[in-house]
Each structure stands twice: as structure tokens, then as C-alpha cells.
Design a protein around this motif. Structure first.
Motif, PDB file in Angstrom:
ATOM      1  N   ASP A 151     -46.039 -14.224 -17.792  1.00 35.47           N
ATOM      2  CA  ASP A 151     -45.795 -14.041 -16.360  1.00 35.47           C
ATOM      3  C   ASP A 151     -46.343 -12.680 -15.939  1.00 35.47           C
ATOM      4  O   ASP A 151     -46.149 -11.688 -16.640  1.00 35.47           O
ATOM      5  N   THR A 152     -47.034 -12.612 -14.811  1.00 29.88           N
ATOM      6  CA  THR A 152     -47.592 -11.334 -14.348  1.00 29.88           C
ATOM      7  C   THR A 152     -46.915 -10.831 -13.071  1.00 29.88           C
ATOM      8  O   THR A 152     -47.391  -9.873 -12.462  1.00 29.88           O
ATOM      9  N   GLN A 153     -45.802 -11.442 -12.690  1.00 24.28           N
ATOM     10  CA  GLN A 153     -45.177 -11.085 -11.417  1.00 24.28           C
ATOM     11  C   GLN A 153     -44.836  -9.599 -11.329  1.00 24.28           C
ATOM     12  O   GLN A 153     -45.126  -8.940 -10.326  1.00 24.28           O
ATOM     13  N   TYR A 154     -44.225  -9.041 -12.380  1.00 23.87           N
ATOM     14  CA  TYR A 154     -43.848  -7.634 -12.350  1.00 23.87           C
ATOM     15  C   TYR A 154     -45.080  -6.728 -12.287  1.00 23.87           C
ATOM     16  O   TYR A 154     -45.088  -5.707 -11.604  1.00 23.87           O
ATOM     17  N   TYR A 155     -46.117  -7.105 -13.017  1.00 21.19           N
ATOM     18  CA  TYR A 155     -47.356  -6.324 -12.969  1.00 21.19           C
ATOM     19  C   TYR A 155     -47.963  -6.392 -11.569  1.00 21.19           C
ATOM     20  O   TYR A 155     -48.476  -5.388 -11.051  1.00 21.19           O
ATOM     21  N   ASP A 156     -47.906  -7.565 -10.960  1.00 19.28           N
ATOM     22  CA  ASP A 156     -48.455  -7.737  -9.609  1.00 19.28           C
ATOM     23  C   ASP A 156     -47.684  -6.909  -8.586  1.00 19.28           C
ATOM     24  O   ASP A 156     -48.274  -6.345  -7.665  1.00 19.28           O
ATOM     25  N   ILE A 157     -46.365  -6.841  -8.740  1.00 13.92           N
ATOM     26  CA  ILE A 157     -45.538  -6.064  -7.807  1.00 13.92           C
ATOM     27  C   ILE A 157     -45.938  -4.594  -7.825  1.00 13.92           C
ATOM     28  O   ILE A 157     -46.019  -3.934  -6.784  1.00 13.92           O
ATOM     29  N   LEU A 158     -46.225  -4.084  -9.029  1.00 15.71           N
ATOM     30  CA  LEU A 158     -46.618  -2.674  -9.145  1.00 15.71           C
ATOM     31  C   LEU A 158     -48.114  -2.466  -8.927  1.00 15.71           C
ATOM     32  O   LEU A 158     -48.570  -1.331  -8.769  1.00 15.71           O
TER      33      LEU A 158
END
Length: 380
Positions: A4-11
Motif C-alpha cells: 500500500d502506498t497511501q501513507y507515502y502518497d499523503i506525505l
């Protein structure tokens, strides 16, 4: 390949981002999404919380590994996520410098001082049922002699002496701990130099400096370290070359610097007090949005200036004592102490060369003022 890349995308970073890149991205995104900057957005707090949660996971090696492999449901902190606002005020509080400078918070001393005094600026005696003689009135309706003359009562003097004694004991403890830590760092450098591993040592130090730059007042703290290390090491090396004769010159010079620092500290305080008095005549409610933002920024900048000047003065004294402990330890051969002095100069040079880009400098200024604003909210 991460699940999952959601956290990376948020930052706004890639999955292969380094810890320093993730920390820098968090600071930037936290400022962009801070609720104070979006008062009309009902979703501002949730966006800010999402940024905080993303960083809490990605900054923890264990949680980040689980997130990459299994996704966000399997990467929740053991005690749950911290409140984003409180997390924001502590994450860049200077903890990265702890092994170098000990306990150093621009807000700790201020909070303790506020707790030690009442709303009239008088020291509190503390304890249940304690009375403050400065507020007592005699049976004839007249104020006490201590109150009329503005003198401190015995209880107030004892309270101040107790606070000062506690502060001195705390500084002595920190000096002992920091002396051991710095001595270990110097030995590691000398060992790396002897065994031809200096490139590896330097790479690790450079990475640490990059992270320290992101701390609140990171650049200023690095330069304070450089200044003290360079001064103490050069004085020691010179004294060895001149068989101690140079102390006749370096001693008075250092004392003169101390006097100048004290004068500058007092001047800073007086200037800030005058400015604050002028600002107290301004009613923020009567200003438009732009003028109010400018006014609050000016107030925050002045407060930061005074707090930094006071903290820096105490920090330099503590670091000088740490260096002296190492360089004047008679249980260590003079030749070894001389090598440690030269190692101090190596660290001083690395810290002194650290720089921020203009963009990073402006970002740091805004961030530190926002941190101060959050601290002020928590005190109210």
C-alpha cells in the motif's frame, strides 16, 4: 514492492524514501495542512491527522516494515495513534540533539517558570494550604512591610533557592552524562581514523547532521556546538604548545566573551520587553486578517528570540564544562587528550559547514513560529 502506498502518497514521497526525506516531507505537509491555516475548512483537522498518522507509521522502522508488507491495518502503533496537534509540537522539539546537548527545550524552562510564579509575577511557595505573605493584609487593614517594599518573603526566597538548587543538580547530572557520550564519540572517530574507516564514519555523521538540521533551531544548535568545540579545543592545543603560558591570554579573553554574552542577553530581554509593551496596546480583534497574521507573527518572532537567547546562554556554559571535563582529565595521558582536542575540531568543522538553502531557512522560520503558537495554546 509495497502492498500500500497511501501513507507515502499523503506525505508526497516515494516508498524508497530515506528517514530524513520522510521527516522533511512530514514537516512540509504538516505546515500545509495545519488547521490554523485553513479555518474555513471543516475537514482541515482530519487532513492534518492523516498526515500525522502517516508519519507516525513511516518514521518507525518496525511499523514501516509491517506497512510495506501487509498494509495499514497491520501497522497501528501499540498504544494507538497520537493526537496530531500534540505530536506536531513534540516531533521537532530537539530530541535528535539529546546525545550532543542533553535536555534542551525552549519551552521547558518557560513552563516551569510560569508554574513557579503567580499571576502577579510573584514566586509561589507551593504546597497545600501554603500562604503568600506578600498578599497578606494586617488586621489594621494595611499591607505588610514586605508587600509595601516589594521584598520577597522568607518562603518566597526559599522557593527560589530550591528551584536554583534543583537546576544546578540537573545541570551537573547532564554534564556527567554528556561527558561520557562525547568522549565515546571522540574515541570512535580516533579509532576510525587509525583503522582507515574514516569515510564510513564521515558518511554516518553527515547523515546525522542532515537529520539534525530538521530539528527546531537545528542550524543554530549545530553552530553553537561548533563554536564551543572549536574554542575549547584550540585553547587546549595552544596551551600545550606554549606549556600553559597561553592560558594567561585565553582565560581573560573567555571571561570577556562571557561578560559580553551576558550583556547581549540582558539587551535582548530589555528590547523584547519594550516591544511587548508597545504591542500590548494593540487590540488584535480590531485588525483585519492580514494585519492580525502579521502582528501574531511578530509576537512569535520576538518571543522566540528571547527564549533562544536565554537557552543558548545556558547551553554554551554546559557544553564548555563538558569539554573541560574531557580535556583536563588528569587520569588520561596528555597525548591522548591532545588527540581528543583535534577530534573536537573535526566535529566542529562538520557542524560549522552545515547550511540550509534559502527555502529551507524560510520553512524553518515559519515552522518554529507555528510550534511556538501551539505551545502558547497549550499553556492557556
Amino acid at each position: 514492492m509495497v502492498k500500500d502506498t497511501q501513507y507515502y502518497d499523503i506525505l508526497g514521497v516515494k516508498p524508497e524514501a530515506t528517514p530524513a526525506e520522510i521527516k522533511k516531507a512530514y514537516r512540509r505537509r504538516a505546515m500545509e495542512t495545519h488547521p490554523d491555516k485553513h479555518p474555513d475548512d471543516p475537514e482541515a483537522q482530519s487532513k492534518f491527522q492523516a498526515v500525522g498518522e502517516a508519519y507516525q507509521v513511516l518514521s518507525d522502522p518496525g511499523l514501516r516494515s509491517r506497512y510495506d508488507e501487509f498494509g495499514k491495518d497491520d501497522a497501528v502503533p501499540q498504544h494507538g495513534f497520537e493526537d496530531a496537534t500534540e505530536f506536531f509540537t513534540t516531533i521537532f522539539g530537539g530530541d535528535g540533539f539529546k546525545d550532543w546537548i542533553g535536555e534542551f527545550s525552549l519551552f521547558k524552562e518557560l513552563n516551569e517558570a510560569v508554574e513557579g510564579f503567580d499571576e502577579n509575577g510573584q514566586p509561589t511557595t507551593g504546597g497545600p494550604g501554603a500562604t503568600d505573605d506578600s498578599n497578606m493584609v494586617k488586621h489594621d487593614g494595611k499591607a505588610s512591610a514586605a508587600d509595601r517594599k516589594g521584598k520577597l518573603t522568607k518562603e518566597q526566597r526559599d522557593k527560589l533557592m530550591e528551584m536554583e538548587q534543583k537546576r544546578r543538580e540537573d545541570i551537573a547530572r547532564q554534564v556527567n552524562e554528556l561527558s561520557l557520550k562525547l568522549d565515546a564519540k571522540l574515541k570512535n572517530y580516533l579509532l576510525a581514523s587509525r583503522e582507515k574507516h574514516l569515510d564510513e564514519f564521515q558518511l554516518k555523521l553527515d547523515q546525522e547532521i542532515e537529520e539534525l538540521k530538521l530539528e527546531s533551531f537545528g542550524m543554530e544548535l549545530l553552530h553553537v556546538l561548533a563554536k564551543v568545540y572549536k574554542n575549547k579545543a584550540n585553547n587546549f592545543i595552544m596551551s600545550k604548545k606554549t606549556h600553559g603560558f597561553s592560558k594567561l591570554f585565553t582565560g581573560p579573553r573567555d571571561n570577556a566573551r562571557s561578560v559580553k554574552q551576558t550583556y547581549n542577553l540582558l539587551s535582548t530581554g530589555l528590547e523584547a520587553q519594550k516591544t511587548m509593551e508597545q504591542m500590548s496596546e494593540v487590540n488584535p480583534e480590531e485588525l483585519d486578517q492580514y494585519e492580525r497574521a502579521k502582528f501574531e507573527s511578530m509576537m512569535a518572532g520576538k518571543a522566540l528570540g528571547v527564549m533562544w537567547a536565554m537557552s543558548k546562554f545556558e547551553l554554551e556554559r554546559k557544553l564548555k564544562e563538558v569539554c573541560s571535563r574531557i580535556l583536563t582529565d588528569r587520569n588520561v595521558p596528555s597525548k591522548e587528550r591532545l588527540a581528543k582536542a583535534k577530534a573536537m575540531l573535526y566535529f566542529a568543522d562538520k557542524f560549522e559547514r552545515a547550511k540550509r538553502s534559502p527555502e529551507e531557512a524560510e520553512e524553518a522560520r515559519v515552522f518554529e513560529e507555528m510550534i511556538l503558537g501551539e505551545k502558547a495554546k497549550h499553556r492557556r
